[in-house]
Write an enzyme that holds these catalytic residues in place. Structure first.
Site, PDB file in Angstrom:
ATOM      1  N   CYS A   1       0.819  -1.215   0.000  1.00 23.61           N
ATOM      2  CA  CYS A   1       0.000   0.000   0.000  1.00 23.61           C
ATOM      3  C   CYS A   1       0.849   1.259   0.000  1.00 23.61           C
ATOM      4  CB  CYS A   1      -0.947   0.007   1.200  1.00 23.61           C
ATOM      5  SG  CYS A   1      -2.368  -1.090   0.984  1.00 23.61           S
TER       6      CYS A   1
ATOM      7  N   LYS B   1       0.870   3.180  -3.331  1.00 29.34           N
ATOM      8  CA  LYS B   1      -0.315   3.858  -3.854  1.00 29.34           C
ATOM      9  C   LYS B   1       0.017   5.290  -4.272  1.00 29.34           C
ATOM     10  CE  LYS B   1      -4.361   3.321  -2.049  1.00 29.34           C
ATOM     11  NZ  LYS B   1      -5.521   3.260  -1.129  1.00 29.34           N
TER      12      LYS B   1
ATOM     13  N   ASP C   1     -15.297   2.981   0.685  1.00 27.70           N
ATOM     14  CA  ASP C   1     -14.317   1.901   0.624  1.00 27.70           C
ATOM     15  C   ASP C   1     -14.507   1.037  -0.610  1.00 27.70           C
ATOM     16  OD1 ASP C   1     -13.078   2.683   2.940  1.00 27.70           O
ATOM     17  OD2 ASP C   1     -14.322   1.437   4.221  1.00 27.70           O
TER      18      ASP C   1
ATOM     19  N   ASP D   1      -9.414  -6.763 -17.277  1.00 27.99           N
ATOM     20  CA  ASP D   1      -8.351  -6.714 -18.281  1.00 27.99           C
ATOM     21  C   ASP D   1      -7.404  -5.581 -17.927  1.00 27.99           C
ATOM     22  OD1 ASP D   1      -8.209  -8.478 -20.682  1.00 27.99           O
ATOM     23  OD2 ASP D   1     -10.342  -7.983 -20.800  1.00 27.99           O
TER      24      ASP D   1
ATOM     25  N   HIS E   1      -8.187   1.612  -8.260  1.00 23.75           N
ATOM     26  CA  HIS E   1      -6.994   1.568  -7.430  1.00 23.75           C
ATOM     27  C   HIS E   1      -5.812   2.053  -8.256  1.00 23.75           C
ATOM     28  CE1 HIS E   1      -4.430   0.175  -4.130  1.00 23.75           C
ATOM     29  NE2 HIS E   1      -3.584  -0.236  -5.063  1.00 23.75           N
TER      30      HIS E   1
ATOM     31  N   ASP F   1     -14.834 -12.876 -27.947  1.00 19.21           N
ATOM     32  CA  ASP F   1     -14.057 -11.803 -28.559  1.00 19.21           C
ATOM     33  C   ASP F   1     -12.635 -12.304 -28.796  1.00 19.21           C
ATOM     34  OD1 ASP F   1     -13.487 -11.823 -25.813  1.00 19.21           O
ATOM     35  OD2 ASP F   1     -13.014  -9.697 -25.769  1.00 19.21           O
TER      36      ASP F   1
END
Length: 756
Positions: A418, A421, A452, A469, A543, A630
């Protein structure tokens, strides 16, 4: 894109792909400046060399010989290429404005967009005349004029060129010769077109010496071109020029080559301009009013050293512009550039004959054209044959324009977990710049009220569809990358017959100053959000993290009616296999990384990747498709085998000649260039019944080429296949094709026969 050698600290944006900016890009490619991110903004993917365009029109040069691929030179310079038209500058916030994408931030901007003929002050001119610049638009317009000419008409088409300077005279001679060249002997030219040159001066080429004027006056007369001297055009009407003397000149096709004028947005932005509206710069090429703005070429006016608008000066301003941009980025004093007052002028006549002049002297002949041709080709080679092996890496260590504390914070050991980030301030500012849609009833918690996690509401009777993806950036423009990544991610939902509802972003950004990271994050999310909005979905959260290079993807959520859901399995004997997009993106972008792909090839690939699969999915639903998927990373054969394995008792015949391919794919394969995933995908070749024979076919490698944002592959009952193809073509899927058929097979093995 390669990872940055150093954290990004400053953004240099070049607006326009003019001759001066080519020198800047090559300079920064040969000698990178650590901490600087470069972007080139251009409305054209290739820039025409003005000295060779008459030869291009006359048929002496191919498109590639007369143009420089901007994507390729940007790759060489490790610069972002942004294919867009500029509409203005926000100088206060240092942002470039566009009509159809979010603003782009910069620290220093350089403008080298060229100019257009002066038309705005002549009523009707912009409505009825074809301007000679921008050159790309003119070449397309002239091609349309040629196609409309007919030798069978009762009277010849009157083609009128307004402007008697060097550009107008060279153009009228070249255009006439180009038609003679097309008809070999010129007999049809006289029947289908006659040429007129209109000028407000007392002679042609008024800024040249009398010998040059005399040569061209005689030449125009000998070629049967009617010259209208002392005719100042005051208004343009349909089919008629009104002149100041009271006369009028009829026309069928009108071309404008008068003195230059600058884009209106230069003055509108608040930049100081000269009386003609051109960006006013010092001899250092720095704006007089805004030190962080530079300009070169026709769009700029050096007030201390006035010169005529000529490509000669744009070429010669390139190296000093590059040096001063480096010095400005480093906070160093700038050095003036003073060009010579007299320069060599070389004017061709269309037929491999040219006139050279400088000051009071002039010479002419076929040898002059050969001389000019040699000069032009040598100049082009320095940008077409880029010395990739001679490039230097950015010098390690702290750039001179970054203080020690800032550099230590940026380049020190970066945390994982984290701790990697993106900072909350960067994220908050970037999200604040997005046009977040109004709250929706089916999204209880999203970006408009971050928490959150996102909270969504499932419609009654619908099944949830989820997919994820992400991949490394395959292009340098973050906004465009965001659009393609979002289109790619939503493809899985459409392949199942669903409708996207929301998405969560997955972002990894290279380390940079806060403002620079914010800008890249904003561009990326703006591109993705635009695609989501077009497909009635919203960006609900995500994120972010730091990394060595740009990586982006989406976790997309949608809903589908279980009774109408597509699956990979379900193919039946007799079904026709339909593919909705052309193949080859993997090979083309592998070639782009090696500086071996033409810009036009990449533009075609990008247009295909940006096309949503929603329309195709709707069409397949209406025509009772039995199965659908696809085509993405595993290539056409890999995804087809997945469908066959999920449909027991069937095999397939694949029509190799029917496969739609993107332009440039076959040339790329012939050059031995393949995606890095090609080898892994090729392991599925053992499923091909007639492998020995099929492997010798030129198109064979495309079966394994990994696709990004590829098309849908569906099985459609034979009775509906032709109607389905026709509808796909009408709905914008012009490359859709029947590429194979499902046949009975053994339940114990999956096999494909490649039909040649």
């Amino acid at each position: 894109m390669q990872p940055n050698a150093a954290p990004v600290v400053k953004d240099l944006v070049l607006v326009g792909g003019g001759h001066s900016h080519l020198a800047v890009l090559k300079s920064f490619g040969m000698h990178p400046l650590a901490g600087v991110r470069i972007s080139l903004v251009s409305s054209e993917g290739a820039t025409a060399y003005s000295g060779m365009i008459p030869g291009r029109i006359a048929g002496h040069y191919t498109f590639d010989e007369a143009h420089i691929d901007l994507r390729k030179i940007c790759r060489f310079a490790n610069a972002s290429f942004i294919h867009a038209a500029v509409t203005g500058l926000d100088l206060q916030n240092r942002r470039i404005l566009f009509p159809d994408r979010p603003p782009l931030g910069f620290d220093i901007v350089s403008i080298n967009t060229g100019s257009t003929p002066r038309m705005r002050n002549i009523p009707g001119a912009t409505d009825h005349a074809l301007p000679v610049k921008p050159l790309g638009n003119f070449l397309r317009g002239w091609e349309s004029i040629v196609q409309g000419l007919s030798s069978q008409s009762a009277s010849p088409t009157r083609i009128v060129i307004v402007g008697g300077g060097a550009g107008g005279v060279e153009l009228v001679l070249t255009l006439q010769h180009s038609l003679r060249h097309l008809t070999n002997d010129g007999s049809e030219t006289r029947a289908c077109a006659e040429f007129h040159l209109v000028t407000d001066s007392a002679s042609v080429l008024p800024t040249h010496n009398r010998r040059v004027q005399g040569i061209f006056t005689r030449l125009l007369a000998r070629r049967g071109i009617r010259v209208h001297l002392d005719h100042r055009v005051v208004a343009v009407k349909p089919g008629l020029l009104d002149c100041a003397a009271g006369g009028s000149i009829p026309y069928d096709r009108l071309i404008w080559t008068t003195d230059a004028e600058a884009p209106e947005w230069i003055h509108a932005a608040g930049l100081q301009t000269d009386p003609g509206g051109f960006l006013a710069v010092h001899a250092t090429l720095q704006s007089i009013s805004h030190p962080f703005v530079f300009g070169a070429g026709d769009v700029a006016a050096v007030l201390d050293q006035p010169r005529p608008k000529s490509g000669v000066f744009a070429v010669r301003q390139g190296p000093p512009l590059a040096r001063n941009l480096r010095r400005a980025l480093a906070g160093e004093s700038l050095k003036p550039f003073i060009p010579q007052r007299r320069f060599l002028s070389l004017i061709s006549t269309g037929d491999k004959y040219a006139i050279a002049s400088r000051g009071p002297w002039a010479v002419e002949g076929a040898w002059v054209w050969r001389w000019k041709n040699g000069i032009d080709r040598r100049w082009m080679r320095q940008y077409q044959q880029l010395p990739f092996e001679e490039k230097q890496s950015a010098v390690a260590g702290r750039p001179p324009f970054v203080d020690l504390e800032t550099w230590q914070n940026l380049s020190g050991i970066r945390c994982g977990g984290c701790g990697a980030k993106i900072g909350s301030r960067i994220l908050t500012r970037a999200l604040a710049r997005l046009n977040v849609p109004a709250p929706r009833e089916d999204v209880l918690i999203g970006l408009e009220s971050p928490d959150d996690a996102a909270v969504i509401v499932a419609p009654p009777g619908m099944a949830l569809v989820q997919t994820v993806d992400f991949f490394r950036a395959l292009m340098s423009d973050p906004y465009l990358f965001g659009r393609i990544a979002a289109t790619h991610a939503l493809g899985d939902i459409f392949a199942m017959g669903g409708r996207p509802q929301s998405a969560l972003a997955l972002v990894m950004l290279p380390v940079a100053l806060e403002a620079r990271m914010e800008e890249q994050l904003y561009q990326l999310l703006a591109g993705a959000s635009a695609v989501l909005t077009e497909n009635a979905a919203v960006l609900a959260g995500g994120h972010t993290a730091e990394g060595l290079e740009l990586v982006f993807g989406l976790a997309a959520t949608g809903f589908v009616d279980p009774r109408r859901m597509f699956r990979k399995g379900g193919l039946k004997p007799g079904d026709q296999l339909i593919l909705t997009k052309p193949l080859g993106t993997g090979a083309l972008f592998a070639a782009e990384m090696r500086l071996a792909a033409r810009g036009t090839w990449l533009e075609g690939a990008i247009a295909s990747m940006l096309r949503s699969n929603r329309t195709a999915a709707d069409c397949f639903s209406r025509h009772q498709a039995t199965a659908c998927t696809d085509v993405t990373g595993f290539g056409l054969l890999g995804h087809l085998l997945e469908m066959l394995r999920a449909s027991p008792g069937v095999s397939a015949e694949l029509f190799l000649p029917a496969l739609p391919l993107l332009d440039g794919v076959q040339e790329t394969f012939r050059a031995g260039i393949f995606s890095s995933l090609q080898g892994e995908n090729s392991r599925s070749r053992n499923a091909i019944m007639n492998l020995d024979k099929a492997a010798r076919a030129e198109r064979f490698p495309v079966l394994f080429d990994p696709q990004t944002s590829g098309g849908l592959l569906a099985g459609v009952p034979a009775r509906a296949a032709r109607l389905c193809i026709d509808e796909l073509h009408r709905d914008g899927c012009g490359d859709a094709a029947i590429i194979g058929a499902v046949v009975e097979g053994n339940s114990g093995e999956t096999r494909v026969k490649v039909m040649l």
